[in-house]
Design a protein around this motif. Structure first.
Motif, PDB file in Angstrom:
ATOM      1  N   GLU A   1      25.239  41.587  40.932  1.00 33.75           N
ATOM      2  CA  GLU A   1      25.837  40.314  40.098  1.00 33.75           C
ATOM      3  C   GLU A   1      25.736  41.056  39.031  1.00 33.75           C
ATOM      4  OE1 GLU A   1      23.016  37.206  40.648  1.00 33.75           O
ATOM      5  OE2 GLU A   1      24.060  36.798  42.705  1.00 33.75           O
ATOM      6  N   ARG A   2      26.316  40.076  37.551  1.00 32.15           N
ATOM      7  CA  ARG A   2      25.856  40.090  35.970  1.00 32.15           C
ATOM      8  C   ARG A   2      26.409  38.990  35.373  1.00 32.15           C
ATOM      9  NH1 ARG A   2      29.752  45.190  34.646  1.00 32.15           N
ATOM     10  NH2 ARG A   2      28.394  45.813  35.923  1.00 32.15           N
ATOM     11  N   SER A   3      25.468  39.036  34.113  1.00 31.79           N
ATOM     12  CA  SER A   3      25.374  37.714  33.381  1.00 31.79           C
ATOM     13  C   SER A   3      26.007  38.401  32.932  1.00 31.79           C
ATOM     14  CB  SER A   3      24.239  37.366  33.558  1.00 31.79           C
ATOM     15  OG  SER A   3      23.921  36.396  32.698  1.00 31.79           O
ATOM     16  N   ILE A   4      27.673  37.417  32.352  1.00 33.54           N
ATOM     17  CA  ILE A   4      28.025  37.911  30.800  1.00 33.54           C
ATOM     18  C   ILE A   4      28.100  36.748  29.885  1.00 33.54           C
ATOM     19  CG2 ILE A   4      29.837  39.468  32.762  1.00 33.54           C
ATOM     20  CD1 ILE A   4      31.746  37.347  32.669  1.00 33.54           C
ATOM     21  N   ALA A   5      28.424  36.963  28.856  1.00 34.65           N
ATOM     22  CA  ALA A   5      28.326  36.362  27.938  1.00 34.65           C
ATOM     23  C   ALA A   5      29.764  35.961  27.474  1.00 34.65           C
ATOM     24  CB  ALA A   5      27.636  36.099  26.740  1.00 34.65           C
ATOM     25  N   CYS A   6      30.623  34.578  27.455  1.00 29.19           N
ATOM     26  CA  CYS A   6      31.683  33.685  26.420  1.00 29.19           C
ATOM     27  C   CYS A   6      31.628  32.804  25.947  1.00 29.19           C
ATOM     28  CB  CYS A   6      32.631  33.545  27.994  1.00 29.19           C
ATOM     29  SG  CYS A   6      32.724  35.033  29.401  1.00 29.19           S
TER      30      CYS A   6
ATOM     31  N   LEU B   1      41.157  34.649  35.848  1.00 32.51           N
ATOM     32  CA  LEU B   1      41.524  35.858  35.105  1.00 32.51           C
ATOM     33  C   LEU B   1      40.205  36.795  36.399  1.00 32.51           C
ATOM     34  CD1 LEU B   1      40.938  37.454  31.935  1.00 32.51           C
ATOM     35  CD2 LEU B   1      39.823  38.158  33.078  1.00 32.51           C
ATOM     36  N   LEU B   2      38.936  35.819  36.347  1.00 34.05           N
ATOM     37  CA  LEU B   2      38.129  36.414  37.034  1.00 34.05           C
ATOM     38  C   LEU B   2      38.090  37.071  38.432  1.00 34.05           C
ATOM     39  CD1 LEU B   2      35.508  35.465  35.138  1.00 34.05           C
ATOM     40  CD2 LEU B   2      35.750  37.432  35.188  1.00 34.05           C
TER      41      LEU B   2
ATOM     42  N   ALA C   1      36.331  44.082  35.163  1.00 31.42           N
ATOM     43  CA  ALA C   1      36.481  41.790  35.002  1.00 31.42           C
ATOM     44  C   ALA C   1      35.810  41.535  33.372  1.00 31.42           C
ATOM     45  CB  ALA C   1      34.835  40.853  35.477  1.00 31.42           C
ATOM     46  N   GLU C   2      34.727  42.575  33.245  1.00 32.18           N
ATOM     47  CA  GLU C   2      34.188  42.201  31.524  1.00 32.18           C
ATOM     48  C   GLU C   2      35.007  42.401  30.244  1.00 32.18           C
ATOM     49  OE1 GLU C   2      30.091  43.444  30.004  1.00 32.18           O
ATOM     50  OE2 GLU C   2      29.819  43.799  31.753  1.00 32.18           O
ATOM     51  N   ALA C   3      36.324  43.930  31.447  1.00 32.24           N
ATOM     52  CA  ALA C   3      36.959  44.781  30.635  1.00 32.24           C
ATOM     53  C   ALA C   3      38.017  43.295  29.976  1.00 32.24           C
ATOM     54  CB  ALA C   3      37.746  45.950  31.190  1.00 32.24           C
ATOM     55  N   ALA C   4      38.882  42.749  31.431  1.00 31.06           N
ATOM     56  CA  ALA C   4      40.087  42.532  31.340  1.00 31.06           C
ATOM     57  C   ALA C   4      39.721  40.374  30.562  1.00 31.06           C
ATOM     58  CB  ALA C   4      40.061  41.458  32.416  1.00 31.06           C
ATOM     59  N   LEU C   5      37.979  40.255  30.426  1.00 36.74           N
ATOM     60  CA  LEU C   5      38.003  38.926  29.356  1.00 36.74           C
ATOM     61  C   LEU C   5      37.383  39.268  27.854  1.00 36.74           C
ATOM     62  CD1 LEU C   5      34.466  37.954  31.807  1.00 36.74           C
ATOM     63  CD2 LEU C   5      37.146  36.817  31.521  1.00 36.74           C
TER      64      LEU C   5
ATOM     65  N   PHE D   1      37.689  36.249  25.874  1.00 39.64           N
ATOM     66  CA  PHE D   1      37.082  35.557  26.231  1.00 39.64           C
ATOM     67  C   PHE D   1      35.404  36.100  26.063  1.00 39.64           C
ATOM     68  CE2 PHE D   1      40.793  34.277  29.590  1.00 39.64           C
ATOM     69  CZ  PHE D   1      41.287  33.541  27.906  1.00 39.64           C
ATOM     70  N   LEU D   2      35.102  37.451  26.297  1.00 37.94           N
ATOM     71  CA  LEU D   2      34.005  37.859  25.898  1.00 37.94           C
ATOM     72  C   LEU D   2      33.245  38.021  24.390  1.00 37.94           C
ATOM     73  CD1 LEU D   2      32.136  39.346  28.269  1.00 37.94           C
ATOM     74  CD2 LEU D   2      33.561  41.611  27.434  1.00 37.94           C
TER      75      LEU D   2
END
Length: 179
Positions: free
Chosen positions: A77-82, A95-96, A166-170, A175-176
């Protein structure tokens, strides 16, 4: 509500648990109400009582789920800021999920209420479409609209590499949230 016999109290809550535990799909409050011949509000109250007993029931945009893992698997799991506009929510979620990521929730930091978290639980395009459709049909606002587009997602995948992708794609899609 059908014209059948109303299922009462504890018997109804026991059945709700059984239905949720055995269902492979989320069950809506309306569906549970029809099965037990009570109103949807009675079901909402029952779910609240069951949650107070620490039953792992979550409310998603598709309905209620019993969230007890059947087979222990290792998920990362990871928390990502968008940060994006409301009209980009579908593109972000697609995308995700296209990368094999489960989007568990959305979180914002509200100036009055503090941290607010809402379950999303989408893992494929069909679930994303259902989520977006419910938002549109109910004229609901995305939580991120309260914070000018800034929000967090908890994402999960079976491999940490998938979360990196996923982070790279965002980031590539814009979106990141970047510093």
């Amino acid at each position: 509500m059908t014209s059948g016999k109303k299922i009462l109290g504890e018997e109804r809550r026991k059945l709700i648990l059984e239905w949720l535990q055995t269902s492979k799909e989320p069950l809506t409050g309306s569906e549970l109400a029809n099965r037990s011949n009570v109103s949807r509000q009675v079901i909402v109250n029952d779910i609240t009582l069951l949650k107070a007993r620490n039953e792992p029931i979550i409310a998603t945009s598709q309905g209620y789920c019993y969230f007890a893992p059947a087979v222990p698997e290792q998920w990362f799991e990871r928390s990502i800021a968008c940060n994006h506009e409301p009209e980009d929510a579908k593109a972000e979620l697609n995308l995700l999920v296209d990368l094999g990521v489960l989007v568990k929730d959305v979180k914002i930091e509200h100036p009055v209420y503090g941290d607010l978290t809402a379950s999303i639980m989408v893992a494929n395009r069909k679930e994303v479409a259902q989520f977006i459709q419910r938002v549109n049909e109910t004229n609901a606002a995305y939580l991120s609209q309260l914070t000018e587009g800034v929000h967090l997602h908890t994402i999960a995948a079976r491999e940490e590499r998938t979360l990196d992708e996923a982070e790279a794609a965002l980031r590539q899609a814009g979106f990141l949230l970047v510093e």
